[in-house]
Scaffold this active site. Structure first.
Site, PDB file in Angstrom:
ATOM      1  N   ASP A 129       0.870  -1.179   0.000  1.00  0.00           N
ATOM      2  CA  ASP A 129       0.000   0.000   0.000  1.00  0.00           C
ATOM      3  C   ASP A 129       0.904   1.225   0.000  1.00  0.00           C
ATOM      4  O   ASP A 129       1.712   1.401   0.917  1.00  0.00           O
ATOM      5  CB  ASP A 129      -0.878   0.022   1.258  1.00  0.00           C
ATOM      6  CG  ASP A 129      -1.959  -1.049   1.221  1.00  0.00           C
ATOM      7  OD1 ASP A 129      -2.410  -1.402   0.118  1.00  0.00           O
ATOM      8  OD2 ASP A 129      -2.338  -1.542   2.296  1.00  0.00           O
TER       9      ASP A 129
ATOM     10  N   ASP B  24     -13.687  -3.634  -1.476  1.00  0.00           N
ATOM     11  CA  ASP B  24     -13.553  -3.402  -0.033  1.00  0.00           C
ATOM     12  C   ASP B  24     -14.965  -3.430   0.540  1.00  0.00           C
ATOM     13  O   ASP B  24     -15.811  -2.628   0.139  1.00  0.00           O
ATOM     14  CB  ASP B  24     -12.915  -2.038   0.247  1.00  0.00           C
ATOM     15  CG  ASP B  24     -11.520  -1.905  -0.343  1.00  0.00           C
ATOM     16  OD1 ASP B  24     -10.836  -2.943  -0.489  1.00  0.00           O
ATOM     17  OD2 ASP B  24     -11.112  -0.769  -0.662  1.00  0.00           O
TER      18      ASP B  24
END
Length: 251
Positions: free
Chosen positions: A11, A130
């Site tokens: 990330d 998500d």
């Protein structure tokens, strides 16, 4: 039987690898180019590189870093963050990405999934989802988990498969960074529903968590970040332990 894949996730925010809990409280985890090379050398099957603030900040994924990472690794490499057009993807593939991951842009304009699959092939298109479980129902969230929607996880996953997605990257926001295990019940439901590979994300804390997501969650791949970034679970040790449980992995 196809081998199960182990995928470190990088990330990226402001050019650095970061990691948080439940999508917040980010801490620095190192240089993404250095980490990518380490993972390729240590036996990772693939890498996922997500520019986590690209959608929120409205800019494209950092092309230069993609190029640097691609030069260092010899394993499949997926890039996501701020991708919203065929042109974006063309550029990323040109600079070394093997696959792209789209999330918010697919929800806002579902035809994007069809366009990318038709232009580049389904094998290139990963749809990241998500989702958060609220009162027993899983709902899709956008922009790095910051924007809730009323879209239901399983319906959306089925739709993107029908539109041409080649893979689903499902992150449970409830489990992310908690190191309490993956969302295996939801994963098993996705596996029964879909005919494309599912990458489990969110919750890895122990070697057994990985084993459980392959056996109970029926996942095709498991993605994790902090347990790899901070050396808590060495990839080779993980794979050897999985092999001992008769889970097929590439060593």
């Amino acid at each position: 039987m196809l081998t199960k894949r182990i995928i470190p996730c990088l990330d990226i925010k402001n050019g650095r690898t970061v990691k948080g809990v439940n999508f917040v409280n980010l801490i620095d985890a190192g240089d993404p180019v250095v980490l990518a090379k380490q993972y390729a050398d240590l036996g990772a099957d693939e890498l996922v590189f997500l520019d986590i603030s690209a959608t929120l900040e409205g800019r494209k994924t950092m092309i230069e870093m993609v190029h640097q990472v691609a030069e260092q690794v010899n394993i499949p490499f997926t890039v996501g963050g701020g991708i919203s057009s065929v042109e974006n993807v063309n550029e990323l593939l040109k600079w070394g990405a093997d696959k792209v991951s789209i999330n918010s842009s697919a929800v806002k304009r579902p035809d994007l999934v069809n366009e990318l699959a038709e232009k580049f092939g389904s094998q290139c298109v990963v749809v990241a989802i998500d989702a958060k479980q609220i009162d027993g129902e899983w709902f899709v969230h956008l922009a790095g988990g910051t924007i809730p929607t009323d879209i239901k996880l399983f319906e959306w996953a089925k739709e993107v498969e029908e539109r041409g997605a080649g893979e689903i990257l499902f992150t449970s926001m409830n489990h992310d960074g908690t190191k309490a295990g993956f969302a295996n019940e939801a994963l098993a439901h996705l596996s029964a529903l879909l005919n494309i590979p599912i990458i489990a994300s969110g919750g890895a804390g122990t070697i057994q968590h990985f084993a459980d997501t392959f056996t109970k969650g029926k996942a095709d791949a498991a993605l994790a970040a902090s347990v790899f970034h901070f050396g808590e679970i060495p990839i080779l040790e993980l794979k050897q332990a999985l092999k001992e449980q008769n889970i097929p992995v590439r060593i």
